[in-house]
Design an enzyme around this catalytic site. Structure first.
Site, PDB file in Angstrom:
ATOM      1  N   GLY A  13       0.820  -1.218   0.000  1.00 34.15           N
ATOM      2  CA  GLY A  13       0.000   0.000   0.000  1.00 34.15           C
ATOM      3  C   GLY A  13       0.847   1.258   0.000  1.00 34.15           C
ATOM      4  N   ALA A  14       1.891   1.256  -0.831  1.00 36.87           N
ATOM      5  CA  ALA A  14       2.885   2.338  -0.786  1.00 36.87           C
ATOM      6  C   ALA A  14       2.431   3.626  -1.449  1.00 36.87           C
ATOM      7  CB  ALA A  14       4.188   1.872  -1.431  1.00 36.87           C
ATOM      8  N   GLY A  16      -0.647   5.236  -1.314  1.00 32.88           N
ATOM      9  CA  GLY A  16      -1.637   6.084  -0.656  1.00 32.88           C
ATOM     10  C   GLY A  16      -0.983   7.184   0.157  1.00 32.88           C
ATOM     11  N   ASN A  87       0.385  -2.376   5.126  1.00 31.68           N
ATOM     12  CA  ASN A  87      -0.294  -1.081   5.137  1.00 31.68           C
ATOM     13  C   ASN A  87      -1.481  -1.030   4.179  1.00 31.68           C
ATOM     14  OD1 ASN A  87      -0.563   1.915   5.540  1.00 31.68           O
ATOM     15  ND2 ASN A  87       0.131   1.935   3.411  1.00 31.68           N
ATOM     16  N   SER A 139      -6.633   0.439  12.461  1.00 23.77           N
ATOM     17  CA  SER A 139      -7.463   1.652  12.486  1.00 23.77           C
ATOM     18  C   SER A 139      -8.170   1.743  13.830  1.00 23.77           C
ATOM     19  CB  SER A 139      -8.506   1.620  11.372  1.00 23.77           C
ATOM     20  OG  SER A 139      -9.455   2.672  11.538  1.00 23.77           O
ATOM     21  N   TYR A 152     -15.169  -3.068   7.297  1.00 24.28           N
ATOM     22  CA  TYR A 152     -13.849  -2.470   7.550  1.00 24.28           C
ATOM     23  C   TYR A 152     -13.440  -2.643   9.012  1.00 24.28           C
ATOM     24  CZ  TYR A 152     -10.099   1.029   7.429  1.00 24.28           C
ATOM     25  OH  TYR A 152      -8.881   1.670   7.512  1.00 24.28           O
ATOM     26  N   ALA A 154     -14.522  -4.874  11.116  1.00 25.36           N
ATOM     27  CA  ALA A 154     -14.280  -6.298  11.361  1.00 25.36           C
ATOM     28  C   ALA A 154     -12.898  -6.707  10.868  1.00 25.36           C
ATOM     29  CB  ALA A 154     -15.354  -7.137  10.672  1.00 25.36           C
ATOM     30  N   SER A 155     -12.513  -6.206   9.701  1.00 23.30           N
ATOM     31  CA  SER A 155     -11.201  -6.560   9.146  1.00 23.30           C
ATOM     32  C   SER A 155     -10.070  -6.018  10.011  1.00 23.30           C
ATOM     33  CB  SER A 155     -11.069  -6.052   7.709  1.00 23.30           C
ATOM     34  OG  SER A 155     -10.971  -4.638   7.655  1.00 23.30           O
ATOM     35  N   LYS A 156     -10.218  -4.787  10.476  1.00 14.88           N
ATOM     36  CA  LYS A 156      -9.168  -4.178  11.292  1.00 14.88           C
ATOM     37  C   LYS A 156      -9.129  -4.768  12.699  1.00 14.88           C
ATOM     38  CE  LYS A 156      -7.524  -1.372   8.177  1.00 14.88           C
ATOM     39  NZ  LYS A 156      -6.147  -1.527   7.659  1.00 14.88           N
TER      40      LYS A 156
END
Length: 245
Positions: A13-14, A16, A87, A139, A152, A154-156
């Protein structure tokens, strides 16, 4: 005091807002940085800016390609991966009763499953050297929840729990696993928020402002460095005081 010279680091994720700031910081600290993302133009821009940067375009949602991707990264980094920074992440926001399974699956697959698989394949490499660090960017909503973000959050939240388990499994092999949990950070995503809602959000932040991508990059640099060698299984909150754990 932070010295990353000769540290071999992989960053997903470089391209963003947060990712680009991490690239700037870790490169300036003289690490050997390999970056990945799906935005080929931005990857090329970063590579042109930093000539010693290694860039590989990779869609991390292509799960069957990730083991060979890590093999390729290892080859590019002379068979030594010191740090993996997970990331990359996406959002597909919707209220629960309107959220379809595809919106759920895409967020879980990219944010959680890809983080698991990349960590798994990197740990296999790190075990040979009996050392390494994994840093997962999570997050604040993984702790607090958020309207319209059940997928989102739930994933984090899953990453947070997974990181604790990984840290326990591999601590004796000198592999540390930690999380950085950003609050509201000034990125392209938060720029889209209208002023009224921004003010509402800021009223919940004791420091009365959004953070900057550099705040996350600074914390990342610390966790990449030897200064953090005795820290594992932890989450560092970078949120201006809006949430304490």
């Amino acid at each position: 005091m932070i010295n990353l010279e000769n540290k071999n680091i992989i960053l997903t994720g470089a391209t963003g807002g947060i990712g680009s700031s991490i690239v700037d910081t870790l490169t300036n600290l003289k690490s050997n940085l390999l970056i990945t993302g799906t935005n080929e133009k931005k990857l090329e821009e970063l590579k042109n800016k930093y000539k010693n940067l290694i860039s590989i375009k990779q869609d991390i949602s292509a799960h069957d390609e990730l083991e060979s991707f890590i093999d390729k990264c290892s080859q590019e980094l002379d068979d030594r991966i010191d740090v993996l920074i997970n990331n990359a992440g996406i959002t597909k926001d919707n209220l629960t009763i309107r959220m379809n399974k595809d919106e759920w699956d895409k967020v879980i697959n990219v944010n959680l499953t890809s983080t698991f698989l990349l960590s798994k394949y990197v740990i296999k490499k790190m075990l040979k050297k009996k050392s390494g660090k994994i840093i997962n960017i999570t997050s604040v909503v993984g702790h607090t929840g958020n309207l319209g973000q059940v997928n989102y959050s739930a994933s984090k939240g899953g990453i947070l729990s997974m990181s604790k388990s990984l840290s326990l499994e591999y601590a004796k092999k000198n592999i540390t696993v930690n999380c950085i949990s950003p609050g509201f950070i000034e990125t392209a995503m938060t720029e889209k928020i209208n002023d009224e809602y921004k003010n509402q959000l800021k009223s919940k932040i004791p420091l009365d402002k959004f953070g900057s991508p550099q705040d996350i990059a600074n914390c990342t640099a610390f966790l990449c460095s030897d200064l953090s060698n005795y820290i594992t299984g932890e989450t560092i909150h970078v949120n201006g005081g809006m949430y304490f754990s």
